[in-house]
Design a protein around this motif. Structure first.
Motif, PDB file in Angstrom:
ATOM      1  N   ILE A  89       1.820  23.229   1.477  1.00  0.00           N
ATOM      2  CA  ILE A  89       1.902  21.800   1.793  1.00  0.00           C
ATOM      3  C   ILE A  89       2.510  21.064   0.610  1.00  0.00           C
ATOM      4  CG2 ILE A  89       0.594  19.677   2.192  1.00  0.00           C
ATOM      5  CD1 ILE A  89      -1.528  21.337   3.618  1.00  0.00           C
ATOM      6  N   ALA A  90       3.488  20.213   0.884  1.00  0.00           N
ATOM      7  CA  ALA A  90       3.999  19.256  -0.101  1.00  0.00           C
ATOM      8  C   ALA A  90       3.540  17.879   0.339  1.00  0.00           C
ATOM      9  CB  ALA A  90       5.521  19.314  -0.176  1.00  0.00           C
ATOM     10  N   LEU A  91       2.709  17.235  -0.469  1.00  0.00           N
ATOM     11  CA  LEU A  91       2.251  15.896  -0.111  1.00  0.00           C
ATOM     12  C   LEU A  91       2.687  14.900  -1.173  1.00  0.00           C
ATOM     13  CD1 LEU A  91      -0.520  14.826  -1.767  1.00  0.00           C
ATOM     14  CD2 LEU A  91      -1.522  16.683  -0.483  1.00  0.00           C
ATOM     15  N   PHE A  92       2.843  13.661  -0.741  1.00  0.00           N
ATOM     16  CA  PHE A  92       3.326  12.628  -1.657  1.00  0.00           C
ATOM     17  C   PHE A  92       2.729  11.292  -1.273  1.00  0.00           C
ATOM     18  CE2 PHE A  92       6.268  12.928   1.869  1.00  0.00           C
ATOM     19  CZ  PHE A  92       6.581  11.617   2.185  1.00  0.00           C
ATOM     20  N   GLU A  93       2.708  10.398  -2.234  1.00  0.00           N
ATOM     21  CA  GLU A  93       2.221   9.054  -1.982  1.00  0.00           C
ATOM     22  C   GLU A  93       3.037   8.102  -2.827  1.00  0.00           C
ATOM     23  OE1 GLU A  93       1.285   6.859   0.142  1.00  0.00           O
ATOM     24  OE2 GLU A  93      -0.110   8.387   0.834  1.00  0.00           O
ATOM     25  N   ARG A  94       2.507   6.899  -3.067  1.00  0.00           N
ATOM     26  CA  ARG A  94       3.386   5.877  -3.624  1.00  0.00           C
ATOM     27  C   ARG A  94       3.762   6.133  -5.070  1.00  0.00           C
ATOM     28  NH1 ARG A  94       0.115   0.153  -4.001  1.00  0.00           N
ATOM     29  NH2 ARG A  94      -1.178   0.600  -5.809  1.00  0.00           N
ATOM     30  N   GLY A  95       3.132   7.115  -5.741  1.00  0.00           N
ATOM     31  CA  GLY A  95       3.633   7.499  -7.048  1.00  0.00           C
ATOM     32  C   GLY A  95       5.080   7.939  -6.975  1.00  0.00           C
ATOM     33  N   ALA A  96       5.451   8.567  -5.849  1.00  0.00           N
ATOM     34  CA  ALA A  96       6.836   9.013  -5.655  1.00  0.00           C
ATOM     35  C   ALA A  96       7.680   7.995  -4.901  1.00  0.00           C
ATOM     36  CB  ALA A  96       6.835  10.341  -4.897  1.00  0.00           C
ATOM     37  N   THR A  97       7.033   7.140  -4.097  1.00  0.00           N
ATOM     38  CA  THR A  97       7.810   6.275  -3.205  1.00  0.00           C
ATOM     39  C   THR A  97       7.821   4.804  -3.604  1.00  0.00           C
ATOM     40  OG1 THR A  97       5.895   6.024  -1.732  1.00  0.00           O
ATOM     41  CG2 THR A  97       7.443   7.812  -1.245  1.00  0.00           C
ATOM     42  N   ALA A  98       7.009   4.402  -4.583  1.00  0.00           N
ATOM     43  CA  ALA A  98       6.980   2.988  -4.980  1.00  0.00           C
ATOM     44  C   ALA A  98       8.111   2.676  -5.953  1.00  0.00           C
ATOM     45  CB  ALA A  98       5.631   2.639  -5.590  1.00  0.00           C
ATOM     46  N   HIS A  99       9.309   3.042  -5.537  1.00  0.00           N
ATOM     47  CA  HIS A  99      10.532   2.817  -6.306  1.00  0.00           C
ATOM     48  C   HIS A  99      11.616   2.373  -5.335  1.00  0.00           C
ATOM     49  CE1 HIS A  99       8.960   4.810  -9.933  1.00  0.00           C
ATOM     50  NE2 HIS A  99       8.392   5.661  -9.100  1.00  0.00           N
ATOM     51  N   THR A 100      12.692   1.839  -5.854  1.00  0.00           N
ATOM     52  CA  THR A 100      13.771   1.386  -4.977  1.00  0.00           C
ATOM     53  C   THR A 100      14.461   2.538  -4.263  1.00  0.00           C
ATOM     54  OG1 THR A 100      15.278   1.367  -6.875  1.00  0.00           O
ATOM     55  CG2 THR A 100      14.195  -0.708  -6.312  1.00  0.00           C
ATOM     56  N   ASN A 101      14.240   3.782  -4.695  1.00  0.00           N
ATOM     57  CA  ASN A 101      14.769   4.959  -3.998  1.00  0.00           C
ATOM     58  C   ASN A 101      13.664   5.704  -3.259  1.00  0.00           C
ATOM     59  OD1 ASN A 101      13.322   6.042  -6.108  1.00  0.00           O
ATOM     60  ND2 ASN A 101      14.998   7.254  -6.968  1.00  0.00           N
ATOM     61  N   GLY A 102      12.565   5.009  -2.964  1.00  0.00           N
ATOM     62  CA  GLY A 102      11.359   5.648  -2.467  1.00  0.00           C
ATOM     63  C   GLY A 102      11.497   6.408  -1.167  1.00  0.00           C
ATOM     64  N   ILE A 103      12.221   5.865  -0.200  1.00  0.00           N
ATOM     65  CA  ILE A 103      12.370   6.560   1.088  1.00  0.00           C
ATOM     66  C   ILE A 103      13.098   7.879   0.900  1.00  0.00           C
ATOM     67  CG2 ILE A 103      13.616   6.489   3.289  1.00  0.00           C
ATOM     68  CD1 ILE A 103      11.003   5.030   3.399  1.00  0.00           C
ATOM     69  N   TYR A 104      14.149   7.868   0.101  1.00  0.00           N
ATOM     70  CA  TYR A 104      14.891   9.114  -0.103  1.00  0.00           C
ATOM     71  C   TYR A 104      14.081  10.114  -0.924  1.00  0.00           C
ATOM     72  CZ  TYR A 104      18.915   7.208   2.245  1.00  0.00           C
ATOM     73  OH  TYR A 104      19.758   6.702   3.212  1.00  0.00           O
ATOM     74  N   ASN A 105      13.263   9.647  -1.855  1.00  0.00           N
ATOM     75  CA  ASN A 105      12.337  10.558  -2.539  1.00  0.00           C
ATOM     76  C   ASN A 105      11.402  11.204  -1.528  1.00  0.00           C
ATOM     77  OD1 ASN A 105      13.355  10.001  -5.083  1.00  0.00           O
ATOM     78  ND2 ASN A 105      11.742   8.553  -5.630  1.00  0.00           N
ATOM     79  N   GLY A 106      10.822  10.375  -0.658  1.00  0.00           N
ATOM     80  CA  GLY A 106       9.883  10.884   0.338  1.00  0.00           C
ATOM     81  C   GLY A 106      10.521  11.851   1.310  1.00  0.00           C
ATOM     82  N   CYS A 124       0.844  -1.193   0.000  1.00  0.00           N
ATOM     83  CA  CYS A 124       0.000   0.000   0.000  1.00  0.00           C
ATOM     84  C   CYS A 124       0.880   1.245   0.000  1.00  0.00           C
ATOM     85  CB  CYS A 124      -0.951  -0.025   1.197  1.00  0.00           C
ATOM     86  SG  CYS A 124      -2.132   1.330   1.238  1.00  0.00           S
ATOM     87  N   SER A 125       1.221   1.762   1.185  1.00  0.00           N
ATOM     88  CA  SER A 125       1.937   3.043   1.231  1.00  0.00           C
ATOM     89  C   SER A 125       2.938   3.133   2.372  1.00  0.00           C
ATOM     90  CB  SER A 125       0.921   4.196   1.351  1.00  0.00           C
ATOM     91  OG  SER A 125       0.043   4.215   0.267  1.00  0.00           O
ATOM     92  N   ASP A 126       3.568   2.026   2.718  1.00  0.00           N
ATOM     93  CA  ASP A 126       4.478   2.037   3.869  1.00  0.00           C
ATOM     94  C   ASP A 126       5.628   3.033   3.729  1.00  0.00           C
ATOM     95  OD1 ASP A 126       3.495   0.519   5.870  1.00  0.00           O
ATOM     96  OD2 ASP A 126       4.724  -1.250   5.512  1.00  0.00           O
ATOM     97  N   ALA A 127       6.073   3.291   2.512  1.00  0.00           N
ATOM     98  CA  ALA A 127       7.242   4.157   2.351  1.00  0.00           C
ATOM     99  C   ALA A 127       6.944   5.596   2.764  1.00  0.00           C
ATOM    100  CB  ALA A 127       7.746   4.118   0.908  1.00  0.00           C
ATOM    101  N   SER A 128       5.728   6.067   2.530  1.00  0.00           N
ATOM    102  CA  SER A 128       5.432   7.443   2.928  1.00  0.00           C
ATOM    103  C   SER A 128       5.482   7.570   4.447  1.00  0.00           C
ATOM    104  CB  SER A 128       4.072   7.888   2.387  1.00  0.00           C
ATOM    105  OG  SER A 128       3.028   7.096   2.897  1.00  0.00           O
ATOM    106  N   LYS A 129       4.985   6.552   5.157  1.00  0.00           N
ATOM    107  CA  LYS A 129       5.056   6.587   6.620  1.00  0.00           C
ATOM    108  C   LYS A 129       6.495   6.477   7.116  1.00  0.00           C
ATOM    109  CE  LYS A 129       2.181   3.230   7.588  1.00  0.00           C
ATOM    110  NZ  LYS A 129       1.332   2.331   8.410  1.00  0.00           N
TER     111      LYS A 129
END
Length: 937
Positions: free
Chosen positions: A475-492, A197-202
C-alpha cells in the motif's frame, strides 16, 4: 475570558427571567489570569453537583476527538461521567482508545463552557474588545437569528447568509445543510472546511480511479506500507485502529515493512524500517522514479495492469516504447524466437545426454558392486550408487517433461499467430494509458533524476522501489504532507499510481473505498416545500468562495477564500455568517483576514466553548458537548464494509444548550413561507434518527442490530465483509451463500461500483483532467502542455512567503478536534519528540540554528511576508536543515484560561505566517508549502 463570557450558575428558570436579569452577566468570573480581549477572570465556577443515587450506567456513544469515530462506553455514576473506554464489540475501537479518547470528560466539565444562548451588547469588534455578552432565552435567540434571515430573504439577499462547518457528523447536522440551502435560497449554506483539510488526496483519486473519497485500507494483511506525508501513528484516521493494526503488521509473519517519506522525523518515521527525508513538495518526483524502477525491473502486476503481448519488457530508461508492432518489431521477434528455440533445443539435447551418461554410470557401479570381493569398499560404492539414483530421478522427470512438451507442441497445442503490423504492443487489462504515460513522462524519471530534486540518493530510491514492487500486497498512502502544495494533485496522482502498478486496488492487503450505510428514508421531502423565491433563477448566485466559477472550477470547497472575497466585495459582501465546528479565525491561512471580515459581518457561533470566533460573535447558540448529544454518523473510510454509529446522551445536558441540528431546525421553523412548514413537519433530529434507523430492519447488521432500540444498545451497526475483492486481475462480489468472493463482476459492474472513471479502468492518463474545459484551466494555472495534463508528472511547487526555510505545521497524537490547547491533560504530552510540557517548540536543525546564532531554548522570531510569531526553538537533528516545524496547537488568544496562559510560548497561530495559497485543481490550502525566516529574538 471577559466578564460577559464567564461561567454563570445557569438554570432553566434563568432563561424564563432573561429579560429581567441581563445585568447579572457580571456576577461571577471563571478563572485566573488576564487574556487579550477580555477583562480579569475571577475564581472558577464549581462543576455541577452530581445527582444522588442512580448507580452506574454505561452508555454507548462514539468519540469526537478525530474523524475516526471509535465506539466508546461512557460510565456515569450518580449522574456524573467519570470514565470513557473503547467499546469492546465495535470493530474500530475493539475495546481500546488512543490517548485523546479520554478527553470527553474534560470537555463535558470544562469550566469555560457557555451555559446558554447570549447576545453581544458591544457594537465594537476586535481582539481587545469585550463582547459584553448578556444571557437571553432560546426563544429570543432563535427569533433573533430567524428575523435576520427573513429580512435578508425579503430584500432578495438570502445569498448573503452563509453557514460554514468543519467536522460534519452525519444526516442530523451537516446533512441538514443541503435542504436548508435549497429552501432558503443561499449557495453559501454548507460550505465545508474540506479545502483546509485534505481535499487534494480525494481529488487525486478522482482523477485516477474515479472515486472522490478517502481510501479504506486492509492494513493487517499488507506486507509493505509506504507512507508519504501521513502521520500514521500521530493523526492519520482512524488513529486508534491504526495503532492496533500497527501491532499486527509489525509482529505477523511476514512482518510488514514500513517506509516513511517526510520532511522531519515524526513518531511514525522513527518507528519505520526506513525514513526518507525528502525536500518539501517533491514527493511526486520520488513516486515517479519508483514507478520508473518498477517498470524497468519488470515488477508491475501483469494480471491487473497487463503486459506486452510477446512478454518482452520494453521499458528501458530514456527509450520510447512503440505503441504498436512495426515490421521491424515482428522481424526482431521472429529472430529472438528462433534463437530461443535453438537454445531450448540445445538445452534439451544436453539434458537428455546427461541423463544417458548418468544411467551408464549407474549401470557401471552396479556391476562393480556385484563383482567386488572387497567388503571394505562395497559400502562406499553403494552410497555412491544411491546418490546417482537420486540424481537420476530428477533427470527422469526432466526427460518426461521434455517429451510431454514436444508431444503437446506437435499434436495438441495451437500455434500462436504472429501479431499483425499495427497491433498494440501492450495489452492493458484494468489500466489505461500506461505506454502513453511512459513515453510522455516516465521514461526520463530515473532515480538519478529524482535525486537531484528530492536530495534522496538514487540507490535509496531504487531499493525502496524494488521492495515495494516485489513485496505484495503493498500500500502507498498519502495525505496533505504530500498534497498541501501547489503541485499537490500531481504528487497525489504519482503516489496513487504505485498502488495501481502493484495491483493493490481492491485486493486483499490493499485498498478500496467505503461502502454506504442503508439508512431508512425520512418521510418529509424538502423538494415539496420549495417556493417561487427559492426556485427563482435569481437565486443562482455564485458562491462567496467562487467554487464552480472560472476562478475555482474544479474545487469542492474554498473556505479559505471567503474572508478575502468578502473584504474585496467580490462577488459580493456577506451579511451574516454562522459557524459550526470550525474556527478559521485561528486555523485558516492568513487568519487575520477573518478578524477583519468578522468585524464587518453579523456572526453566529454555535460552539459550546469560548474561542476566537466568539470574541467576534453577535449571537451565541451553544451546542451540547458530544457526551450530551443524540447524533448519528457513518464511519470515515475504514476497512470498506459499511459502519454506522450513534451517540446517545450519557448525561442530561448540564446547561441550557441545544444540539446544533435542532437549532437549525428551530431556525427553519421560523422562516416565513413553505420552508417553515417543512421544518415543522420534520420535527427534530430525534425523529429523523428513528426514521433512518428503520433501514436496519430490512438489512440487519452483522452484530444483530435491526432497529433503533438495538442500535442504541450496541452503539454501532456494521455489515461485514467488504463487498468486493480483486483477485489476480479479476473482480468478484462477496457471495453470502458460499461465504467467499466467488461471483465474478463484469466490466460494467466494476465501472459502476469501483473504478468509476470514464473508461471504467484505472487511468494513468486521466480522462477527468483531459476533459477540454479542465485541461485548459490546468494549462493556464500550472503551465502544463495541454496534451500532458492528464498524466502524473512532477512540476515544481511554488513556495510563498519570501523566506529561506520551508515551514510545516504537523499534527501530533494528542491533537483533538480544535480544543486541545485548553486541555492541560493534552498539553502535558503534546510534543513527545521534543519533550514539551504545556508548550510546543519550533524544530530546527542544529546546523541551521548555528548559522543564525540560535541555541537550544532560545526564543526566536519566525517571520515572512505574511506576518511574524515568536516561539522557543528546540534543536533537532531529525529535521531537514532546510526546514523548520511547529505544530499548529498553541498561539490561541481567546480559547480559555489554559490555552492563553502565560506558560504558552507561542505568540500566535502558525496561520499568521501561512500564506493563503491553494492547490489550483482541488483548492486545498497549501499549509506546508510556505517559507519563513527564523531569527533570534
Amino acid at each position: 475570558m471577559s466578564e460577559s463570557m464567564k461561567v454563570l450558575p445557569m438554570s432553566r428558570r434563568r432563561f424564563l427571567q432573561a429579560s429581567g436579569i441581563a445585568g447579572a452577566a457580571g456576577a461571577a468570573g471563571i478563572g485566573a489570569g488576564v487574556m487579550p480581549g477580555f477583562k480579569t477572570i475571577g475564581k472558577a465556577h464549581a462543576a455541577p453537583a452530581p445527582e444522588a443515587g442512580g448507580g452506574t450506567v454505561i452508555t454507548k456513544s462514539f468519540c469526537h476527538q478525530c474523524p475516526a469515530r471509535c465506539g466508546i462506553d461512557v460510565y456515569t455514576t450518580n449522574g456524573r461521567v467519570h470514565a470513557i473506554y473503547g467499546t469492546l464489540d465495535n470493530p474500530i475501537s475493539n475495546g481500546k482508545l488512543c490517548p485523546k479518547g479520554h478527553y470527553g470528560t474534560y470537555l463535558l466539565y470544562d469550566p469555560d463552557r457557555f451555559k446558554g444562548p447570549m447576545k453581544r451588547t458591544n457594537p465594537k469588534k476586535g481582539r481587545n474588545e469585550d463582547p459584553r455578552f448578556v444571557p437571553i432565552s432560546w426563544d429570543e435567540a432563535l427569533k433573533t437569528a430567524a428575523d435576520r434571515l427573513n429580512a435578508l430573504r425579503d430584500k432578495g439577499e438570502s445569498h448573503r447568509f452563509g453557514l460554514l462547518f468543519g467536522r460534519g457528523w452525519g444526516a442530523t447536522d451537516a446533512g441538514l445543510l443541503g435542504d436548508f440551502a435549497k429552501l432558503y435560497g443561499s449557495p453559501n449554506v454548507g460550505i465545508n472546511h474540506s479545502s483546509m483539510c485534505s481535499d487534494a488526496s480525494k481529488k487525486a483519486k478522482l482523477c485516477a480511479d474515479g472515486n472522490y473519497s478517502y481510501n479504506s485500507y486492509d492494513y493487517e494483511n499488507t506486507n509493505y506500507l509506504l507512507i508519504f506525508g501521513a502521520s500514521f501513528l500521530e493523526s492519520f484516521r482512524p488513529l486508534n485502529n491504526n495503532l492496533q493494526a500497527w501491532g499486527t503488521m509489525r509482529s505477523k509473519a511476514p512482518r510488514t515493512m514500513v517506509t516513511v517519506v517526510d520532511v522531519h522525523t515524526s513518531t511514525t518515521g522513527a518507528a519505520a524500517d526506513r525514513l526518507l527525508l525528502t525536500k518539501s513538495g517533491t514527493d511526486g518526483a520520488l513516486a515517479l522514479a519508483m514507478a520508473h524502477v518498477i517498470l524497468t525491473e519488470g515488477l508491475w502486476d501483469r494480471k491487473f495492469v497487463g503486459d506486452f503481448i510477446d512478454g518482452i519488457n520494453r521499458f528501458k530508461s530514456g527509450e520510447i516504447v512503440a505503441m504498436a508492432y512495426s515490421q521491424e518489431d515482428l522481424a526482431k521477434r521472429r529472430e529472438l524466437e528462433a534463437a530461443a528455440a535453438v537454445k531450448k533445443t540445445e538445452s534439451d539435447k544436453k539434458a537428455l545426454a546427461d541423463k544417458a551418461k548418468l544411467q551408464a554410470d549407474i549401470d557401471s557401479l552396479r556391476v562393480k558392486i556385484e563383482e567386488s570381493d572387497d567388503e571394505k569398499i562395497i559400502p562406499g560404492l553403494k552410497k555412491a550408487l544411491a546418490d546417482l539414483e537420486k540424481k537420476a530421478e530428477g533427470a527422469d522427470k526432466l526427460a518426461a517433461a521434455i517429451k510431454e512438451q514436444r508431444g503437446a507442441l506437435g499434436q495438441n497445442a495451437k500455434p500462436q499467430p504472429d501479431p499483425a503490423v499495427g497491433e498494440t504492443i501492450f495489452r492493458e487489462k484494468w489500466t489505461l494509458g500506461l505506454l502513453e504515460w511512459w513515453n510522455a513522462v516516465l521514461k526520463d524519471c530515473t532515480p538519478e533524476w529524482a535525486e537531484k530534486i528530492t536530495t534522496i540518493p538514487a540507490r535509496e530510491i531504487k531499493a525502496v522501489a524494488k521492495e515495494f514492487g516485489s513485496t505484495r500486497p503493498a500500500i502507498a498512502l498519502f495525505e496533505r504532507g504530500a498534497t498541501a502544495h501547489t503541485n499537490g494533485i500531481y504528487n497525489g496522482m504519482a503516489i496513487h499510481a504505485l498502488n495501481a502498478l502493484v495491483g493493490s486496488l481492491f485486493a486483499k492487503g490493499g485498498l478500496g473505498y467505503q461502502s454506504s450505510v442503508p439508512w431508512g428514508k425520512v418521510s418529509v421531502k424538502a423538494d415539496k416545500f420549495m417556493d417561487s423565491y427559492a426556485m427563482s433563477s435569481d437565486r443562482k448566485k455564485p458562491r462567496i468562495d467562487k467554487v464552480k466559477t472560472d476562478a475555482w472550477p474544479m474545487a469542492s470547497n474554498m473556505m479559505q477564500e471567503i474572508a478575502k472575497n468578502h473584504l474585496k466585495g467580490d462577488p459580493y459582501k456577506m451579511d451574516t455568517l454562522m459557524f459550526y465546528l470550525t474556527g478559521p479565525i485561528f486555523s485558516g491561512p492568513e487568519c487575520k483576514d477573518w478578524e477583519k471580515s468578522m468585524a464587518e459581518t453579523y456572526v453566529i457561533d454555535t460552539s459550546p466553548y469560548p474561542g476566537e470566533t466568539a470574541v467576534f460573535a453577535d449571537l451565541i447558540l451553544p451546542d451540547h458537548s458530544y457526551l450530551e448529544r443524540l447524533q448519528i454518523a457513518d464511519t470515515y473510510p475504514f476497512q470498506g464494509y459499511p459502519i454506522a454509529m450513534i451517540r446517545t446522551p450519557a448525561i442530561k445536558p448540564l446547561y441550557d444548550t441545544k444540539v446544533f441540528g435542532d437549532v437549525l431546525i428551530e431556525i427553519g421553523k421560523r422562516i416565513q413561507g413553505p420552508m417553515g412548514e417543512y421544518y415543522k413537519q420534520l420535527g427534530n433530529t430525534e425523529s429523523m434518527i428513528k426514521q433512518m434507523a428503520k433501514g436496519f430492519e430490512e438489512k440487519p447488521g452483522s452484530n444483530g442490530v435491526n432497529s433503533y432500540e438495538s442500535f442504541v444498545q450496541k452503539g454501532v451497526w456494521f455489515k461485514k465483509p467488504y463487498g468486493y475483492r480483486q483477485v489476480a486481475g479479476e473482480f468478484y462480489f462477496w457471495d453470502g451463500d458460499t461465504k467467499s468472493y466467488s461471483k465474478q463482476m463484469v466490466p460494467a459492474e466494476v465501472k459502476d461500483k469501483l473504478l468509476k472513471t470514464p473508461s471504467g479502468k484505472y487511468e494513468f492518463k486521466s480522462g477527468y483532467l483531459a476533459d477540454e474545459h479542465h485541461a485548459h484551466y490546468v494549462h493556464e494555472k500550472l503551465g502544463i502542455d495541454l496534451e500532458l495534463v492528464g498524466f502524473p508528472q512532477y512540476i515544481p511547487a511554488r513556495h510563498p512567503g519570501g523566506g529561506d526555510l520551508h515551514f510545516v505545521s504537523p499534527k501530533l497524537a494528542a491533537q483533538a478536534e480544535g480544543r486541545q490547547a485548553n486541555l492541560p491533560h493534552a498539553s502535558a504530552f503534546m510534543q513527545p519528540t521534543q519533550g514539551g510540557k504545556r508548550e510546543v517548540f519550533l524544530e530546527i536543525h542544529p546546523e541551521t540554528a548555528a548559522k543564525r546564532g540560535i541555541r537550544n531554548g532560545d526564543r526566536v522570531r519566525v517571520k515572512n511576508d505574511i506576518g511574524a510569531i515568536e516561539v522557543v526553538a528546540r534543536l533537532y537533528t531529525g529535521i531537514r536543515p532546510d526546514t523548520v516545524a511547529l505544530p499548529m496547537i498553541h498561539g490561541h488568544w481567546a480559547q480559555g484560561r489554559w490555552a492563553t496562559a502565560k506558560e504558552r510560548n507561542v505568540s500566535g497561530s502558525t496561520n499568521e505566517i501561512t500564506a493563503n495559497v491553494s492547490e489550483p485543481i482541488s483548492g486545498l490550502a497549501c499549509y506546508h508549502t510556505g517559507k519563513v525566516f527564523v531569527e533570534k529574538v
